[in-house]
Design a protein around this motif. Structure first.
Motif, PDB file in Angstrom:
ATOM      1  N   ASP A   1       0.805  -1.217   0.000  1.00 30.18           N
ATOM      2  CA  ASP A   1       0.000   0.000   0.000  1.00 30.18           C
ATOM      3  C   ASP A   1       0.845   1.279   0.000  1.00 30.18           C
ATOM      4  O   ASP A   1       1.970   1.302   0.480  1.00 30.18           O
ATOM      5  CB  ASP A   1      -0.912  -0.002   1.224  1.00 30.18           C
ATOM      6  N   ASN A   2       0.245   2.344  -0.536  1.00 26.21           N
ATOM      7  CA  ASN A   2       0.933   3.622  -0.634  1.00 26.21           C
ATOM      8  C   ASN A   2       0.478   4.558   0.481  1.00 26.21           C
ATOM      9  O   ASN A   2      -0.697   4.920   0.570  1.00 26.21           O
ATOM     10  CB  ASN A   2       0.681   4.269  -1.996  1.00 26.21           C
ATOM     11  N   LEU A   3       1.406   4.954   1.314  1.00 28.48           N
ATOM     12  CA  LEU A   3       1.083   5.777   2.478  1.00 28.48           C
ATOM     13  C   LEU A   3       0.962   7.252   2.124  1.00 28.48           C
ATOM     14  O   LEU A   3       0.244   7.994   2.795  1.00 28.48           O
ATOM     15  CB  LEU A   3       2.152   5.589   3.558  1.00 28.48           C
ATOM     16  N   ARG A   4       1.649   7.689   1.073  1.00 21.27           N
ATOM     17  CA  ARG A   4       1.535   9.090   0.671  1.00 21.27           C
ATOM     18  C   ARG A   4       0.094   9.417   0.298  1.00 21.27           C
ATOM     19  O   ARG A   4      -0.447  10.461   0.676  1.00 21.27           O
ATOM     20  CB  ARG A   4       2.467   9.367  -0.515  1.00 21.27           C
ATOM     21  N   ALA A   5      -0.513   8.504  -0.428  1.00 24.09           N
ATOM     22  CA  ALA A   5      -1.901   8.718  -0.849  1.00 24.09           C
ATOM     23  C   ALA A   5      -2.824   8.815   0.356  1.00 24.09           C
ATOM     24  O   ALA A   5      -3.728   9.664   0.401  1.00 24.09           O
ATOM     25  CB  ALA A   5      -2.340   7.578  -1.769  1.00 24.09           C
ATOM     26  N   ILE A   6      -2.600   7.944   1.341  1.00 24.28           N
ATOM     27  CA  ILE A   6      -3.448   7.958   2.544  1.00 24.28           C
ATOM     28  C   ILE A   6      -3.285   9.270   3.296  1.00 24.28           C
ATOM     29  O   ILE A   6      -4.269   9.886   3.738  1.00 24.28           O
ATOM     30  CB  ILE A   6      -3.105   6.763   3.447  1.00 24.28           C
ATOM     31  N   LEU A   7      -2.034   9.737   3.443  1.00 27.52           N
ATOM     32  CA  LEU A   7      -1.792  10.997   4.145  1.00 27.52           C
ATOM     33  C   LEU A   7      -2.463  12.161   3.421  1.00 27.52           C
ATOM     34  O   LEU A   7      -3.051  13.038   4.061  1.00 27.52           O
ATOM     35  CB  LEU A   7      -0.286  11.251   4.256  1.00 27.52           C
ATOM     36  N   ARG A   8      -2.402  12.164   2.114  1.00 31.81           N
ATOM     37  CA  ARG A   8      -2.934  13.294   1.356  1.00 31.81           C
ATOM     38  C   ARG A   8      -4.444  13.282   1.241  1.00 31.81           C
ATOM     39  O   ARG A   8      -5.066  14.304   0.952  1.00 31.81           O
ATOM     40  CB  ARG A   8      -2.290  13.336  -0.036  1.00 31.81           C
ATOM     41  N   GLU A   9      -5.033  12.132   1.463  1.00 26.71           N
ATOM     42  CA  GLU A   9      -6.495  12.060   1.472  1.00 26.71           C
ATOM     43  C   GLU A   9      -7.068  12.576   2.788  1.00 26.71           C
ATOM     44  O   GLU A   9      -8.285  12.633   2.961  1.00 26.71           O
ATOM     45  CB  GLU A   9      -6.935  10.611   1.242  1.00 26.71           C
ATOM     46  N   GLY A  10      -6.165  12.938   3.707  1.00 27.48           N
ATOM     47  CA  GLY A  10      -6.605  13.501   4.977  1.00 27.48           C
ATOM     48  C   GLY A  10      -7.097  12.471   5.965  1.00 27.48           C
ATOM     49  O   GLY A  10      -7.800  12.804   6.931  1.00 27.48           O
ATOM     50  N   ASN A  11      -6.731  11.222   5.742  1.00 21.46           N
ATOM     51  CA  ASN A  11      -7.158  10.180   6.662  1.00 21.46           C
ATOM     52  C   ASN A  11      -6.424  10.308   7.993  1.00 21.46           C
ATOM     53  O   ASN A  11      -5.371  10.944   8.103  1.00 21.46           O
ATOM     54  CB  ASN A  11      -6.907   8.797   6.059  1.00 21.46           C
ATOM     55  N   SER A  12      -6.941   9.685   9.003  1.00 25.34           N
ATOM     56  CA  SER A  12      -6.368   9.786  10.338  1.00 25.34           C
ATOM     57  C   SER A  12      -5.076   9.001  10.442  1.00 25.34           C
ATOM     58  O   SER A  12      -4.738   8.184   9.574  1.00 25.34           O
ATOM     59  CB  SER A  12      -7.368   9.242  11.357  1.00 25.34           C
ATOM     60  N   ASP A  13      -4.352   9.257  11.522  1.00 32.26           N
ATOM     61  CA  ASP A  13      -3.143   8.488  11.801  1.00 32.26           C
ATOM     62  C   ASP A  13      -3.461   7.006  11.858  1.00 32.26           C
ATOM     63  O   ASP A  13      -2.642   6.167  11.458  1.00 32.26           O
ATOM     64  CB  ASP A  13      -2.537   8.926  13.140  1.00 32.26           C
ATOM     65  N   ASP A  14      -4.649   6.692  12.360  1.00 39.48           N
ATOM     66  CA  ASP A  14      -5.026   5.284  12.492  1.00 39.48           C
ATOM     67  C   ASP A  14      -5.089   4.588  11.137  1.00 39.48           C
ATOM     68  O   ASP A  14      -4.784   3.398  11.024  1.00 39.48           O
ATOM     69  CB  ASP A  14      -6.381   5.156  13.200  1.00 39.48           C
ATOM     70  N   ALA A  15      -5.466   5.324  10.090  1.00 39.02           N
ATOM     71  CA  ALA A  15      -5.528   4.733   8.750  1.00 39.02           C
ATOM     72  C   ALA A  15      -4.134   4.374   8.253  1.00 39.02           C
ATOM     73  O   ALA A  15      -3.934   3.330   7.620  1.00 39.02           O
ATOM     74  CB  ALA A  15      -6.198   5.701   7.783  1.00 39.02           C
ATOM     75  N   VAL A  16      -3.168   5.222   8.547  1.00 39.80           N
ATOM     76  CA  VAL A  16      -1.771   4.939   8.180  1.00 39.80           C
ATOM     77  C   VAL A  16      -1.271   3.741   8.975  1.00 39.80           C
ATOM     78  O   VAL A  16      -0.658   2.816   8.418  1.00 39.80           O
ATOM     79  CB  VAL A  16      -0.879   6.167   8.438  1.00 39.80           C
ATOM     80  N   LYS A  17      -1.536   3.744  10.265  1.00 42.45           N
ATOM     81  CA  LYS A  17      -1.102   2.637  11.115  1.00 42.45           C
ATOM     82  C   LYS A  17      -1.697   1.312  10.641  1.00 42.45           C
ATOM     83  O   LYS A  17      -1.024   0.275  10.635  1.00 42.45           O
ATOM     84  CB  LYS A  17      -1.519   2.893  12.573  1.00 42.45           C
ATOM     85  N   GLU A  18      -2.943   1.361  10.236  1.00 45.89           N
ATOM     86  CA  GLU A  18      -3.621   0.146   9.778  1.00 45.89           C
ATOM     87  C   GLU A  18      -2.933  -0.445   8.546  1.00 45.89           C
ATOM     88  O   GLU A  18      -2.766  -1.661   8.445  1.00 45.89           O
ATOM     89  CB  GLU A  18      -5.084   0.468   9.471  1.00 45.89           C
TER      90      GLU A  18
END
Length: 327
Positions: free
Chosen positions: A277-294
């Motif tokens: 999975d791509n974490l840059r995309a998750i960060l830029r979508e404004g998702n929570s820290d928990d989404a990155v951790k998941e």
């Protein structure tokens, strides 16, 4: 704490800050280079800081900054200043080709960032120029000696390349014997953008050791951390040490504690594994820290047991350049 599906504790992140490099080493990429990522596809400094805070909260206590060449990024020191005061991060290390690090050595020491790996595959200028396709040997060697003289914990990474630089193995050990430095000899891997392929190597870690032993018979094996990728030795009478890294033979997978995140945000659980999975995309979508951790937990929870197993699942593994994987 991050524990993978094979009960290995993951506490070490190799974090790439760029896929660009000012050298063109022939074992890393084709002579024409690769299609480097556009700037908007790379992490910003704020995103790198945020990501570092998240992974440290998950139990990562060591981050190695890699590239490409990290110091190609003009704003790298901004990131390092932020990481240097991050609670829970015990070790910040850098892997560099030492062409651009010179102006930053004093501040790095002030920040306490003293673990530096220098990629140096030759000690003769002609061989260096042929491998790197650039004429920067004098700068690299000058910065290397300055780092050692300033008390940095320096490790030289030397990739044994059949027909190119193996004649420098003994001389580099001789040259560095008066310095408190570790020379680590790595097996070659075919991560060069598909410009070279091989399934066996002549200079594996055993061959390198036997070659060294012919010149230096009195060698003592050293104790190494359980998670070390390097088998470490000391030659009698030498202040320096040397190590062997079976990067192609992959004998250290059972104790692997590493996770990689590429400069564009891909999670890479093994050099030989397909990015997940791509974490840059998750960060830029404004998702929570928990989404990155998941997503990190998901990747860590499905790691291959060995590099060989990972390779079997990824047909295009060797079409990658090392500079795009993250060193």
């Amino acid at each position: 704490m991050l524990i993978d599906n094979h009960n290995r504790k993951i506490n070490y992140l190799r974090l790439a800050v760029t896929d660009r490099c000012n050298l063109r080493c022939n074992y890393c990429m084709p002579s024409e280079g690769i299609d480097f990522a556009k700037n908007d596809k790379l992490f910003t400094i704020e995103e790198l800081v945020k990501l570092s805070e998240i992974v440290v909260s998950q139990g990562i206590d060591k981050i190695r900054i890699t590239g490409g060449e990290p110091f190609v990024r003009k704003d790298l020191m901004v990131l390092l200043r932020r990481l240097a005061v991050l609670d829970g991060l015990d070790d910040i290390s850098i892997t560099t080709n030492a062409t651009l690090i010179g102006p930053y050595i004093t501040e790095l020491k002030e920040l306490g960032i003293t673990n530096i790996n220098v990629s140096l595959d030759a000690i003769t200028k002609e061989t260096f120029n042929k491998i790197t396709r650039r004429d920067t040997y004098d700068t690299v060697y000058s910065n290397l000696i300055k780092l050692i003289s300033e008390g940095f914990n320096v490790r030289i990474n030397f990739i044994a390349l059949d027909g190119q630089n193996t004649e420098d193995i003994i001389p580099i050990l001789e040259l560095m014997k008066h310095y408190n430095v570790s020379i680590r000899f790595l097996e070659e891997m075919p991560f060069n953008g598909g410009s070279k392929e091989f399934s066996t190597i002549k200079w594996d870690y055993k061959s390198i050791f036997n070659h060294i032993k012919t010149a230096f018979p009195e060698i003592e094996k050293l104790e190494s951390p359980a998670t070390s990728t390097s088998i470490n030795y000391k030659i009698k009478g030498h202040k320096s040490t040397f190590g062997l890294i079976p990067s192609f033979s992959r004998t250290f997978c059972g104790s692997c504690n590493r996770l990689r995140i590429s400069a564009t945000g891909d999670i890479i659980t093994c050099l030989y594994a397909k990015p997940s999975d791509n974490l840059r995309a998750i960060l830029r979508e404004g998702n929570s820290d928990d989404a990155v951790k998941e997503q990190i937990l998901k990747a860590v929870g499905s790691r291959a047991k060995t590099g060989f197993e990972a390779q079997k699942k990824y047909d295009g593994v060797f079409s990658n350049s090392m500079t795009s994987i993250g060193g």
